[in-house]
Scaffold this motif. Structure first.
Motif, PDB file in Angstrom:
ATOM      1  N   LEU A  32       5.025  -0.167  -6.642  1.00 45.49           N
ATOM      2  CA  LEU A  32       5.189   0.794  -5.555  1.00 45.49           C
ATOM      3  C   LEU A  32       4.407   2.077  -5.788  1.00 45.49           C
ATOM      4  O   LEU A  32       3.852   2.654  -4.862  1.00 45.49           O
ATOM      5  N   GLY A  33       4.292   2.524  -7.021  1.00 47.04           N
ATOM      6  CA  GLY A  33       3.543   3.750  -7.315  1.00 47.04           C
ATOM      7  C   GLY A  33       2.077   3.618  -6.952  1.00 47.04           C
ATOM      8  O   GLY A  33       1.466   4.551  -6.420  1.00 47.04           O
ATOM      9  N   GLN A  34       1.495   2.458  -7.198  1.00 52.04           N
ATOM     10  CA  GLN A  34       0.088   2.264  -6.847  1.00 52.04           C
ATOM     11  C   GLN A  34      -0.093   2.129  -5.338  1.00 52.04           C
ATOM     12  O   GLN A  34      -1.103   2.555  -4.793  1.00 52.04           O
ATOM     13  N   ILE A  35       0.870   1.499  -4.648  1.00 45.68           N
ATOM     14  CA  ILE A  35       0.765   1.372  -3.198  1.00 45.68           C
ATOM     15  C   ILE A  35       0.841   2.750  -2.554  1.00 45.68           C
ATOM     16  O   ILE A  35       0.109   3.049  -1.611  1.00 45.68           O
ATOM     17  N   LEU A  36       1.712   3.604  -3.072  1.00 46.73           N
ATOM     18  CA  LEU A  36       1.808   4.944  -2.509  1.00 46.73           C
ATOM     19  C   LEU A  36       0.537   5.738  -2.765  1.00 46.73           C
ATOM     20  O   LEU A  36       0.159   6.584  -1.969  1.00 46.73           O
ATOM     21  N   GLN A  37      -0.142   5.479  -3.876  1.00 44.28           N
ATOM     22  CA  GLN A  37      -1.414   6.149  -4.132  1.00 44.28           C
ATOM     23  C   GLN A  37      -2.497   5.616  -3.200  1.00 44.28           C
ATOM     24  O   GLN A  37      -3.350   6.363  -2.757  1.00 44.28           O
ATOM     25  N   VAL A  38      -2.455   4.328  -2.912  1.00 47.53           N
ATOM     26  CA  VAL A  38      -3.436   3.755  -1.999  1.00 47.53           C
ATOM     27  C   VAL A  38      -3.210   4.316  -0.608  1.00 47.53           C
ATOM     28  O   VAL A  38      -4.137   4.600   0.118  1.00 47.53           O
ATOM     29  N   GLY A  39      -1.952   4.468  -0.231  1.00 50.22           N
ATOM     30  CA  GLY A  39      -1.614   5.091   1.047  1.00 50.22           C
ATOM     31  C   GLY A  39      -1.599   4.116   2.186  1.00 50.22           C
ATOM     32  O   GLY A  39      -1.138   2.979   2.068  1.00 50.22           O
ATOM     33  N   VAL A  40      -2.141   4.559   3.302  1.00 48.67           N
ATOM     34  CA  VAL A  40      -2.071   3.791   4.531  1.00 48.67           C
ATOM     35  C   VAL A  40      -2.826   2.477   4.409  1.00 48.67           C
ATOM     36  O   VAL A  40      -2.444   1.479   5.028  1.00 48.67           O
ATOM     37  N   GLY A  41      -3.853   2.422   3.610  1.00 47.31           N
ATOM     38  CA  GLY A  41      -4.633   1.191   3.460  1.00 47.31           C
ATOM     39  C   GLY A  41      -3.803   0.042   2.934  1.00 47.31           C
ATOM     40  O   GLY A  41      -3.902  -1.087   3.422  1.00 47.31           O
ATOM     41  N   GLY A  42      -2.984   0.290   1.942  1.00 47.07           N
ATOM     42  CA  GLY A  42      -2.135  -0.766   1.402  1.00 47.07           C
ATOM     43  C   GLY A  42      -1.082  -1.209   2.390  1.00 47.07           C
ATOM     44  O   GLY A  42      -0.809  -2.403   2.535  1.00 47.07           O
ATOM     45  N   ILE A  43      -0.497  -0.271   3.095  1.00 48.40           N
ATOM     46  CA  ILE A  43       0.529  -0.611   4.079  1.00 48.40           C
ATOM     47  C   ILE A  43      -0.108  -1.327   5.272  1.00 48.40           C
ATOM     48  O   ILE A  43       0.459  -2.278   5.805  1.00 48.40           O
ATOM     49  N   ALA A  44      -1.288  -0.911   5.685  1.00 45.90           N
ATOM     50  CA  ALA A  44      -1.969  -1.581   6.797  1.00 45.90           C
ATOM     51  C   ALA A  44      -2.340  -3.012   6.416  1.00 45.90           C
ATOM     52  O   ALA A  44      -2.238  -3.929   7.242  1.00 45.90           O
ATOM     53  N   GLY A  45      -2.745  -3.214   5.168  1.00 48.32           N
ATOM     54  CA  GLY A  45      -3.074  -4.566   4.717  1.00 48.32           C
ATOM     55  C   GLY A  45      -1.862  -5.463   4.716  1.00 48.32           C
ATOM     56  O   GLY A  45      -1.922  -6.625   5.148  1.00 48.32           O
ATOM     57  N   MET A  46      -0.745  -4.930   4.250  1.00 51.13           N
ATOM     58  CA  MET A  46       0.470  -5.745   4.239  1.00 51.13           C
ATOM     59  C   MET A  46       0.966  -6.025   5.659  1.00 51.13           C
ATOM     60  O   MET A  46       1.426  -7.124   5.945  1.00 51.13           O
ATOM     61  N   SER A  47       0.864  -5.041   6.542  1.00 52.74           N
ATOM     62  CA  SER A  47       1.307  -5.292   7.920  1.00 52.74           C
ATOM     63  C   SER A  47       0.395  -6.299   8.617  1.00 52.74           C
ATOM     64  O   SER A  47       0.859  -7.104   9.428  1.00 52.74           O
ATOM     65  N   GLY A  48      -0.890  -6.280   8.295  1.00 56.50           N
ATOM     66  CA  GLY A  48      -1.798  -7.287   8.849  1.00 56.50           C
ATOM     67  C   GLY A  48      -1.434  -8.682   8.381  1.00 56.50           C
ATOM     68  O   GLY A  48      -1.486  -9.649   9.154  1.00 56.50           O
ATOM     69  N   GLY A  49      -1.056  -8.813   7.117  1.00 60.12           N
ATOM     70  CA  GLY A  49      -0.620 -10.109   6.607  1.00 60.12           C
ATOM     71  C   GLY A  49       0.652 -10.591   7.276  1.00 60.12           C
ATOM     72  O   GLY A  49       0.801 -11.774   7.584  1.00 60.12           O
ATOM     73  N   VAL A  50       1.588  -9.667   7.525  1.00 55.87           N
ATOM     74  CA  VAL A  50       2.830 -10.029   8.212  1.00 55.87           C
ATOM     75  C   VAL A  50       2.529 -10.482   9.636  1.00 55.87           C
ATOM     76  O   VAL A  50       3.102 -11.472  10.119  1.00 55.87           O
ATOM     77  N   VAL A  51       1.629  -9.787  10.312  1.00 58.34           N
ATOM     78  CA  VAL A  51       1.253 -10.177  11.678  1.00 58.34           C
ATOM     79  C   VAL A  51       0.633 -11.574  11.672  1.00 58.34           C
ATOM     80  O   VAL A  51       0.950 -12.409  12.534  1.00 58.34           O
TER      81      VAL A  51
END
Length: 166
Positions: A56-75
């Motif tokens: 989680l610490g690295q995802i928060l450092q990546v920021g929106v890019g990591g969350i956007a990638g995961m949401s794209g995978g969920v979609v």
């Protein structure tokens, strides 16, 4: 004193027949929907979703890019389920899968290192192009009547008069 072995049950089906019946039922079900398109789309979504997974610490450092990638995978995984469970909506789900797959290129580690993007675009395009199998033609019936008509009974097509040909 000797005892005879108990007789084999004759009414019970063999264990392989139930497995074979289940396999044939799955095959029949699979052929009525774009199964391979859903499989490729879901696999692409899985790669895109889990490739940027990190602590989680690295995802928060990546920021929106990591969350956007995961949401794209969920979609993409949701579109794979939609393609599989509702084959009538395959065109919409296929287009959304292709768009989400291409959008994953800038949003999620080059589209899951190109693998997830390629799989999701392949699956989305297969879903869009899939057509349900046409039912087999019935034998007999009307076709039999057409074959038995004589030449005198067949209607003559209308002739156009004054078509301008010499």
């Amino acid at each position: 004193m000797t005892t005879d072995p108990p007789p084999e049950p004759t009414g019970a089906p063999a264990p392989t027949s139930t497995a074979r019946g289940a396999r044939l039922a799955f095959r029949r079900w699979r052929r009525t929907r774009p199964f391979w398109a859903a499989l490729w789309t879901g696999t692409g979504g899985f790669v895109i979703f889990f490739l940027p997974m990190a602590p989680l610490g690295q995802i928060l450092q990546v920021g929106v890019g990591g969350i956007a990638g995961m949401s794209g995978g969920v979609v993409l995984m949701a579109m794979a389920l939609l393609i599989l469970l509702l084959p009538g909506q395959r065109h919409t789900a296929g287009v959304i899968a292709v768009i989400a797959g291409v959008a994953s290129f800038p949003l999620s580690n080059l589209g899951g290192l190109f693998v997830g993007m390629a799989l999701s675009v392949l699956g989305g395009s297969m879903a869009f192009a899939w057509l349900p199998e046409k039912p087999a033609r019935r034998r007999g019936g009307r076709g039999l009547l057409r074959r038995t008509r004589s030449a005198a009974e067949t209607p003559v097509p209308p002739v156009s008069v004054g078509s301008g040909s010499p």
